[in-house]
Design a protein around this motif. Structure first.
Motif, PDB file in Angstrom:
ATOM      1  N   VAL A  72      21.711  31.350 -30.980  1.00 31.63           N
ATOM      2  CA  VAL A  72      20.559  31.302 -31.891  1.00 31.63           C
ATOM      3  C   VAL A  72      21.009  31.324 -33.356  1.00 31.63           C
ATOM      4  N   LYS A  73      22.220  31.815 -33.618  1.00 29.85           N
ATOM      5  CA  LYS A  73      22.711  31.859 -34.995  1.00 29.85           C
ATOM      6  C   LYS A  73      23.453  30.582 -35.390  1.00 29.85           C
ATOM      7  N   VAL A  74      23.751  29.734 -34.431  1.00 31.02           N
ATOM      8  CA  VAL A  74      24.562  28.552 -34.733  1.00 31.02           C
ATOM      9  C   VAL A  74      23.834  27.621 -35.681  1.00 31.02           C
ATOM     10  N   THR A  75      22.554  27.408 -35.443  1.00 33.37           N
ATOM     11  CA  THR A  75      21.796  26.457 -36.264  1.00 33.37           C
ATOM     12  C   THR A  75      21.635  26.946 -37.699  1.00 33.37           C
ATOM     13  N   SER A  76      21.845  28.299 -37.900  1.00 36.74           N
ATOM     14  CA  SER A  76      21.726  28.795 -39.273  1.00 36.74           C
ATOM     15  C   SER A  76      22.994  28.494 -40.074  1.00 36.74           C
ATOM     16  N   GLY A  77      24.040  27.872 -39.388  1.00 35.98           N
ATOM     17  CA  GLY A  77      25.246  27.470 -40.101  1.00 35.98           C
ATOM     18  C   GLY A  77      26.214  28.612 -40.361  1.00 35.98           C
ATOM     19  N   ARG A  78      25.957  29.795 -39.744  1.00 31.78           N
ATOM     20  CA  ARG A  78      26.866  30.927 -39.985  1.00 31.78           C
ATOM     21  C   ARG A  78      27.691  31.247 -38.740  1.00 31.78           C
ATOM     22  N   GLY A  79      27.833  30.307 -37.835  1.00 27.32           N
ATOM     23  CA  GLY A  79      28.543  30.591 -36.601  1.00 27.32           C
ATOM     24  C   GLY A  79      30.035  30.693 -36.807  1.00 27.32           C
ATOM     25  N   ASP A  80      30.714  31.306 -35.832  1.00 28.32           N
ATOM     26  CA  ASP A  80      32.169  31.326 -35.910  1.00 28.32           C
ATOM     27  C   ASP A  80      32.688  30.053 -35.265  1.00 28.32           C
TER      28      ASP A  80
ATOM     29  N   ALA B 111      17.645  37.044 -37.409  1.00 27.46           N
ATOM     30  CA  ALA B 111      18.726  38.047 -37.531  1.00 27.46           C
ATOM     31  C   ALA B 111      19.584  37.763 -38.755  1.00 27.46           C
ATOM     32  N   GLU B 112      18.911  37.543 -39.877  1.00 27.75           N
ATOM     33  CA  GLU B 112      19.564  37.202 -41.146  1.00 27.75           C
ATOM     34  C   GLU B 112      20.576  38.283 -41.545  1.00 27.75           C
ATOM     35  N   GLY B 113      21.839  37.872 -41.799  1.00 29.65           N
ATOM     36  CA  GLY B 113      22.851  38.833 -42.253  1.00 29.65           C
ATOM     37  C   GLY B 113      23.800  39.285 -41.149  1.00 29.65           C
ATOM     38  N   MET B 114      23.534  38.873 -39.895  1.00 33.13           N
ATOM     39  CA  MET B 114      24.422  39.288 -38.789  1.00 33.13           C
ATOM     40  C   MET B 114      25.772  38.578 -38.931  1.00 33.13           C
ATOM     41  N   ARG B 115      26.840  39.316 -38.638  1.00 37.03           N
ATOM     42  CA  ARG B 115      28.175  38.714 -38.624  1.00 37.03           C
ATOM     43  C   ARG B 115      28.763  38.940 -37.242  1.00 37.03           C
ATOM     44  N   PRO B 116      29.460  37.942 -36.675  1.00 36.08           N
ATOM     45  CA  PRO B 116      29.927  38.078 -35.302  1.00 36.08           C
ATOM     46  C   PRO B 116      30.837  39.275 -35.090  1.00 36.08           C
ATOM     47  N   GLU B 117      31.634  39.606 -36.090  1.00 38.17           N
ATOM     48  CA  GLU B 117      32.616  40.690 -35.905  1.00 38.17           C
ATOM     49  C   GLU B 117      31.962  42.069 -35.806  1.00 38.17           C
ATOM     50  N   MET B 118      30.639  42.159 -36.128  1.00 31.30           N
ATOM     51  CA  MET B 118      29.970  43.472 -36.070  1.00 31.30           C
ATOM     52  C   MET B 118      30.013  44.047 -34.656  1.00 31.30           C
ATOM     53  N   GLY B 119      29.852  43.191 -33.640  1.00 28.57           N
ATOM     54  CA  GLY B 119      29.851  43.640 -32.242  1.00 28.57           C
ATOM     55  C   GLY B 119      31.209  44.206 -31.852  1.00 28.57           C
ATOM     56  N   GLY B 120      32.271  43.469 -32.205  1.00 30.23           N
ATOM     57  CA  GLY B 120      33.631  43.899 -31.855  1.00 30.23           C
ATOM     58  C   GLY B 120      33.982  45.202 -32.562  1.00 30.23           C
ATOM     59  N   LYS B 121      33.559  45.309 -33.824  1.00 23.01           N
ATOM     60  CA  LYS B 121      33.859  46.513 -34.611  1.00 23.01           C
ATOM     61  C   LYS B 121      33.202  47.745 -33.973  1.00 23.01           C
ATOM     62  N   LEU B 122      31.951  47.562 -33.517  1.00 26.98           N
ATOM     63  CA  LEU B 122      31.220  48.685 -32.911  1.00 26.98           C
ATOM     64  C   LEU B 122      31.953  49.185 -31.655  1.00 26.98           C
ATOM     65  N   VAL B 123      32.367  48.240 -30.797  1.00 29.52           N
ATOM     66  CA  VAL B 123      33.094  48.629 -29.576  1.00 29.52           C
ATOM     67  C   VAL B 123      34.386  49.344 -29.962  1.00 29.52           C
ATOM     68  N   GLU B 124      35.085  48.783 -30.951  1.00 33.31           N
ATOM     69  CA  GLU B 124      36.372  49.370 -31.387  1.00 33.31           C
ATOM     70  C   GLU B 124      36.182  50.845 -31.803  1.00 33.31           C
ATOM     71  N   LEU B 125      35.113  51.114 -32.554  1.00 33.93           N
ATOM     72  CA  LEU B 125      34.869  52.489 -33.026  1.00 33.93           C
ATOM     73  C   LEU B 125      34.555  53.430 -31.863  1.00 33.93           C
TER      74      LEU B 125
END
Ligand code: SAM
Length: 401
Positions: free
Chosen positions: A381-389, A297-311
Motif C-alpha cells: 500500500v505504500k509503494v504507490t506513494s513512491g516511498r517504497g524500499d 500511513a504518511e511518514g512510515m519508514r520500512p526500517e521502523m518494523g525491524g528496529k522495533l523487533v531489534e529493541l
C-alpha cells in the motif's frame, strides 16, 4: 486494556486491591453470557456439593474430582456457570521436565530438569479454588478465614497439601499472594474472581521470564517463551514488566519482596541502558500507532518494523513478541518487502500462539500474510506513494506503474 478495566472495578469497591498477578484474559465466556441471563434455579450437577456456609448470596461449592479438586466461594449463578464449563485435567510436559528446589533469596522455585524448547506447554491447570472478589473484600476477617479453611478442607489430597504449601501465613494471605484475576461470566463488576493454582504459584518472578502464562475460561496455561537449558529456573512475570527498573521494583515491593532477578541485579550502567531501550520502544510504538492512524500511513519508514523487533530482542522481552512481530510484518508488507514480511509474519504466528493461544485475534491474518503476502490487505500500500524500499520498487516495476 483489561488491567485498566480491572482497576476501575476495584476502585469502585473503595478497598485496597489485593496483590494479584496481572493477567490478560481473553473473554471467551462473554459470548456465553446470554445463556445465563434469565432468572432460574441454578441447580448444580449432582456430583457438586453445596451450597454450604452461605454469607448473603455467597456460598461454598465443591467437587473433589473437578480438575484436581475444586472449591468455589461465589454465587449460585457463578457456581452454575463454572460447574457447566469445561474443566481441564492436568496436562503438561512430563513431570521430570522440572523439579522443585530452594532458590537463594526467593524460597521454593521450579528448575528445568532437561532442555525445554520454546513453545512447549509446561502446565495446563484448572483452579483449585475460585473466590469471588466481593466476599474476599467485604467479609469480617475471622468469618472469612473460617470459610476459606472450610473450602481448603473440601480439596482432596494432594491438592490440599499443595494449596497449604503456597506462600502466606493465613489462608487469606495465601489468596492475597498467589491468586490470579479471573472472570466467570464476562460481567466484570459481578464476576471478578480470584483463582488459585497451587502448582503454578511455585513459579518465582523474573522481569525477563522464560515462561508466559495465559488464562482462558477455567484453563491456566504456562508455555516456554525461549529455549531453557537444564538447571535454569523457570520464571514468570508477576507484573507488566516492560517498564523501567524503579517502576518494576516499586510494584514488586507491594507484593512484599525485593526483586532479586537478573534484570533487577544489573549494574547501574546496564540498567540505565535497559531503561533507555524501554523508553525508545515506547516512543517508537507511539510513533508507529500514530502513523498507522493517518490516511496512507504518511511518514512510515520500512526500517521502523525491524528496529522495533531489534529493541525487543535486545531487551529480552520474549513474552511480548506477538504484537511486535505483527507490526513489523505489516510494515514490511506495506512497503512490498516480501522476504521480511513473510519472515516476521511466521514469527508473529508462533509468538501470538504462545502468548494468547490458538484463538489469538491476529493469527489468521499473519498466517495469510506469511502464506501469500501479495493477497494480504497490507501488501504494497505504500509503494504507490513512491516511498517504497528496493523490493517495493521492484513491485512497482512489475505492475508497470
Ligand atoms: C507466588 S510465590 C512463588 C513461590 C515461592 N517462592 C514459594 O516458596 O512458594 C511468591 C513469593 O516468592 C518470592 N519471590 C518470587 N520471585 C522472587 C524474586 N524475583 N525475588 C525475590 N523473591 C521472590 C517472594 O517471597 C514472593 O512473595
Amino acid at each position: 486494556m483489561y488491567a485498566l478495566a480491572l482497576f476501575a472495578v476495584l476502585s469502585t469497591l473503595k478497598q485496597k486491591p489485593p496483590l494479584l498477578f496481572e493477567v490478560e484474559t481473553p473473554e471467551l465466556w462473554t459470548s456465553e453470557r446470554d445463556r445465563y441471563e434469565r432468572p432460574r434455579d441454578y441447580k448444580l450437577p449432582p456430583e457438586w456439593k453445596g451450597p454450604e456456609h452461605c454469607f448473603a448470596e455467597f456460598c461454598l461449592f465443591s467437587k473433589p474430582d473437578a480438575g484436581e479438586g475444586m472449591a468455589l466461594i461465589t454465587t449460585a449463578r457463578n457456581a452454575y456457570i463454572t460447574a457447566n464449563s469445561f474443566i481441564p485435567r492436568s496436562v503438561g510436559v512430563e513431570p521430570t521436565a522440572f523439579y522443585e528446589a530452594e532458590v537463594p533469596g526467593k524460597g521454593t522455585g521450579l528448575i528445568a530438569n532437561r532442555t525445554i524448547r520454546k513453545g512447549e506447554i509446561i502446565m495446563q491447570r484448572a483452579p483449585a479454588m475460585l473466590i469471588q472478589s466481593t466476599p474476599h473484600l467485604d467479609l469480617e476477617p475471622e468469618v472469612r478465614e473460617k470459610l476459606y479453611r472450610d473450602a481448603v478442607d473440601r480439596l482432596p489430597e494432594p491438592t490440599r497439601g499443595r494449596f497449604l504449601r503456597q506462600t502466606g501465613d493465613t489462608v487469606y494471605d495465601k489468596v492475597e499472594k498467589n491468586s490470579f484475576r479471573m472472570f466467570v461470566d464476562g460481567d466484570r463488576k459481578q464476576s471478578l474472581h480470584l483463582g488459585l493454582f497451587p502448582e503454578v504459584s511455585k513459579f518465582n518472578h523474573d522481569c525477563r521470564p522464560n515462561i508466559f502464562y495465559r488464562i482462558a475460561n477455567l484453563t491456566h496455561t504456562t508455555v516456554a517463551v525461549r529455549d531453557i537449558p537444564a538447571g535454569e529456573e523457570l520464571t514468570v512475570s508477576y507484573i507488566y514488566s516492560q517498564t523501567p527498573r524503579s517502576e518494576r521494583q516499586t510494584q514488586l515491593s507491594e507484593w512484599g519482596f525485593n526483586c532479586s532477578c537478573s534484570q533487577c541485579a544489573l549494574s547501574a550502567l546496564e540498567s540505565g541502558a535497559s531503561d533507555a531501550r524501554i523508553r525508545q520502544i515506547d516512543a517508537l510504538e507511539e510513533e508507529i500507532e500514530s502513523i498507522m492512524s493517518k490516511p496512507g500511513a504518511e511518514g512510515m519508514r520500512p526500517e521502523m518494523g525491524g528496529k522495533l523487533v531489534e529493541l525487543y530482542v535486545a531487551e529480552r522481552l520474549d513474552s511480548y513478541l506477538g504484537p511486535t512481530y505483527t507490526r513489523a510484518a505489516l510494515i514490511y508488507s506495506m512497503f512490498g518487502n516480501e522476504e521480511r514480511a513473510r519472515e516476521y509474519a511466521n514469527e508473529a504466528v508462533a509468538a501470538l500462539e504462545r502468548e494468547t493461544g490458538p484463538h489469538a485475534r491476529d493469527i489468521e491474518s499473519m498466517a495469510w500474510l506469511a502464506e501469500n503476502p501479495k493477497a494480504h490487505w497490507s501488501w504494497a500500500v505504500k509503494v504507490t506513494s513512491g516511498r517504497g524500499d528496493t523490493a517495493a520498487g521492484n513491485k512497482t516495476q512489475a505492475r508497470g506503474n
